[in-house]
Design a protein around this motif. Sequence first.
Motif, PDB file in Angstrom:
ATOM      1  N   SER A 102      22.065 -26.579   7.431  1.00 46.74           N
ATOM      2  CA  SER A 102      22.983 -27.202   8.387  1.00 46.74           C
ATOM      3  C   SER A 102      22.635 -28.670   8.588  1.00 46.74           C
ATOM      4  N   ALA A 103      21.331 -28.980   8.641  1.00 43.74           N
ATOM      5  CA  ALA A 103      20.911 -30.372   8.810  1.00 43.74           C
ATOM      6  C   ALA A 103      21.359 -31.222   7.621  1.00 43.74           C
ATOM      7  N   LEU A 104      21.286 -30.671   6.421  1.00 45.10           N
ATOM      8  CA  LEU A 104      21.749 -31.410   5.238  1.00 45.10           C
ATOM      9  C   LEU A 104      23.256 -31.664   5.311  1.00 45.10           C
ATOM     10  N   ARG A 105      24.003 -30.650   5.664  1.00 40.57           N
ATOM     11  CA  ARG A 105      25.461 -30.821   5.738  1.00 40.57           C
ATOM     12  C   ARG A 105      25.833 -31.851   6.808  1.00 40.57           C
ATOM     13  N   GLU A 106      25.154 -31.790   7.945  1.00 40.84           N
ATOM     14  CA  GLU A 106      25.449 -32.742   9.019  1.00 40.84           C
ATOM     15  C   GLU A 106      25.125 -34.170   8.606  1.00 40.84           C
ATOM     16  N   ALA A 107      24.169 -34.324   7.686  1.00 42.92           N
ATOM     17  CA  ALA A 107      23.800 -35.653   7.189  1.00 42.92           C
ATOM     18  C   ALA A 107      24.706 -36.112   6.041  1.00 42.92           C
ATOM     19  N   GLY A 108      25.711 -35.303   5.702  1.00 49.50           N
ATOM     20  CA  GLY A 108      26.690 -35.720   4.714  1.00 49.50           C
ATOM     21  C   GLY A 108      26.455 -35.240   3.294  1.00 49.50           C
ATOM     22  N   TRP A 109      25.484 -34.344   3.095  1.00 48.22           N
ATOM     23  CA  TRP A 109      25.209 -33.834   1.756  1.00 48.22           C
ATOM     24  C   TRP A 109      26.132 -32.666   1.433  1.00 48.22           C
ATOM     25  N   ARG A 110      26.596 -32.615   0.190  1.00 46.39           N
ATOM     26  CA  ARG A 110      27.262 -31.422  -0.323  1.00 46.39           C
ATOM     27  C   ARG A 110      26.208 -30.514  -0.945  1.00 46.39           C
ATOM     28  N   LEU A 111      26.463 -29.208  -0.888  1.00 54.00           N
ATOM     29  CA  LEU A 111      25.486 -28.221  -1.320  1.00 54.00           C
ATOM     30  C   LEU A 111      26.039 -27.391  -2.464  1.00 54.00           C
ATOM     31  N   ALA A 112      25.182 -27.099  -3.449  1.00 54.58           N
ATOM     32  CA  ALA A 112      25.590 -26.282  -4.586  1.00 54.58           C
ATOM     33  C   ALA A 112      24.458 -25.338  -4.978  1.00 54.58           C
ATOM     34  N   LEU A 113      24.832 -24.229  -5.594  1.00 53.09           N
ATOM     35  CA  LEU A 113      23.877 -23.274  -6.140  1.00 53.09           C
ATOM     36  C   LEU A 113      23.888 -23.358  -7.659  1.00 53.09           C
ATOM     37  N   LEU A 114      22.710 -23.423  -8.263  1.00 53.52           N
ATOM     38  CA  LEU A 114      22.545 -23.299  -9.711  1.00 53.52           C
ATOM     39  C   LEU A 114      21.704 -22.046  -9.919  1.00 53.52           C
ATOM     40  N   THR A 115      22.351 -20.920 -10.233  1.00 60.74           N
ATOM     41  CA  THR A 115      21.674 -19.638 -10.154  1.00 60.74           C
ATOM     42  C   THR A 115      21.715 -18.856 -11.451  1.00 60.74           C
ATOM     43  N   ASN A 116      20.597 -18.195 -11.761  1.00 66.05           N
ATOM     44  CA  ASN A 116      20.516 -17.276 -12.897  1.00 66.05           C
ATOM     45  C   ASN A 116      21.111 -15.935 -12.484  1.00 66.05           C
ATOM     46  N   CYS A 117      22.398 -15.904 -12.243  1.00 66.75           N
ATOM     47  CA  CYS A 117      23.036 -14.720 -11.697  1.00 66.75           C
ATOM     48  C   CYS A 117      24.465 -14.646 -12.214  1.00 66.75           C
ATOM     49  N   ASP A 118      25.117 -13.517 -11.979  1.00 62.20           N
ATOM     50  CA  ASP A 118      26.532 -13.345 -12.298  1.00 62.20           C
ATOM     51  C   ASP A 118      27.387 -13.805 -11.126  1.00 62.20           C
ATOM     52  N   ARG A 119      28.635 -14.126 -11.417  1.00 59.48           N
ATOM     53  CA  ARG A 119      29.549 -14.571 -10.359  1.00 59.48           C
ATOM     54  C   ARG A 119      29.744 -13.500  -9.292  1.00 59.48           C
ATOM     55  N   ASP A 120      29.923 -12.254  -9.716  1.00 61.19           N
ATOM     56  CA  ASP A 120      30.203 -11.213  -8.726  1.00 61.19           C
ATOM     57  C   ASP A 120      28.996 -10.934  -7.838  1.00 61.19           C
ATOM     58  N   LEU A 121      27.797 -10.995  -8.411  1.00 60.58           N
ATOM     59  CA  LEU A 121      26.598 -10.734  -7.608  1.00 60.58           C
ATOM     60  C   LEU A 121      26.345 -11.854  -6.601  1.00 60.58           C
ATOM     61  N   VAL A 122      26.440 -13.094  -7.044  1.00 60.61           N
ATOM     62  CA  VAL A 122      26.176 -14.194  -6.116  1.00 60.61           C
ATOM     63  C   VAL A 122      27.270 -14.277  -5.055  1.00 60.61           C
ATOM     64  N   ALA A 123      28.469 -13.797  -5.361  1.00 65.19           N
ATOM     65  CA  ALA A 123      29.525 -13.765  -4.349  1.00 65.19           C
ATOM     66  C   ALA A 123      29.116 -12.869  -3.188  1.00 65.19           C
ATOM     67  N   GLY A 124      28.451 -11.759  -3.481  1.00 62.75           N
ATOM     68  CA  GLY A 124      27.960 -10.896  -2.415  1.00 62.75           C
ATOM     69  C   GLY A 124      26.896 -11.576  -1.576  1.00 62.75           C
ATOM     70  N   THR A 125      26.013 -12.320  -2.233  1.00 65.91           N
ATOM     71  CA  THR A 125      24.970 -13.050  -1.501  1.00 65.91           C
ATOM     72  C   THR A 125      25.567 -14.152  -0.640  1.00 65.91           C
ATOM     73  N   ARG A 126      26.583 -14.844  -1.126  1.00 66.24           N
ATOM     74  CA  ARG A 126      27.179 -15.956  -0.367  1.00 66.24           C
ATOM     75  C   ARG A 126      27.730 -15.482   0.979  1.00 66.24           C
ATOM     76  N   ARG A 127      28.121 -14.228   1.071  1.00 67.12           N
ATOM     77  CA  ARG A 127      28.599 -13.692   2.346  1.00 67.12           C
ATOM     78  C   ARG A 127      27.486 -13.679   3.391  1.00 67.12           C
ATOM     79  N   ARG A 128      26.235 -13.639   2.949  1.00 65.70           N
ATOM     80  CA  ARG A 128      25.097 -13.576   3.865  1.00 65.70           C
ATOM     81  C   ARG A 128      24.460 -14.930   4.134  1.00 65.70           C
ATOM     82  N   LEU A 129      24.762 -15.910   3.294  1.00 70.71           N
ATOM     83  CA  LEU A 129      24.198 -17.235   3.520  1.00 70.71           C
ATOM     84  C   LEU A 129      24.845 -17.845   4.768  1.00 70.71           C
ATOM     85  N   PRO A 130      24.046 -18.409   5.672  1.00 78.91           N
ATOM     86  CA  PRO A 130      24.580 -18.867   6.953  1.00 78.91           C
ATOM     87  C   PRO A 130      25.351 -20.177   6.893  1.00 78.91           C
TER      88      PRO A 130
END
Length: 225
Positions: A102-130
Amino acid sequence: MGGMRWVTFDCYGTLVDWRHGIRTSAELVAPGQGARLLEAYNRHEHAVEAESPAMRYRDVLAESLRRACAEEQVRLNPDDAGVLAETLPYWPVFPEVGAELSALREAGWRLALLTNCDRDLVAGTRRRLPVPFDAVVTAEDAGAYKPADAHFELFRSTYEPATWVHVAQSYFHDMVPAHRLGLPRVWINRLGERPADAQVVQGVLPDLRGLLAAVGTALSPGAPA
């Protein structure tokens, strides 16, 4: 989105407690063996990814668990090999993640994930990321697994970041390629590891607390290790 400021993250191990997830999921199919299987799994995953860079991550999880069980002589029912992929969307997020992102976003940074994962699996995780993420590059997108450069190259060509800092827990999977590509970087050294080459790491934190300041330091010329 060219010209914007980005912080990219590895997901599992950095934002999500990967070790807890592997250990407790292994306990479901091999009670009392979770700790042993976690360490054995960690010895096999990269070999599976290197042998089959196009393999879906859910299949990497299953094959690595099979090899871990074989090494440790733990019986694994064939239909239990998929337990890690089934539980992955429920693996816990580290407690400091919400405030620091949240502090990064408030400071104007965009956020991205570079993950060794499948799209469907990380989609489930993104639901839990705050905190929401603006972009995701998966192994499925890149056609390879880190520490190959493909995630980083695809992110650069797609989003053309003006400023870019990479943040991750894995020295091997993330710090080494980020260093190779000349990216400013912050190592989240949750396990208290000693780097094989001190030149590879810049800012080092034991967890994400203080990340906004560390990102700024990583961008400064001669940023300290």
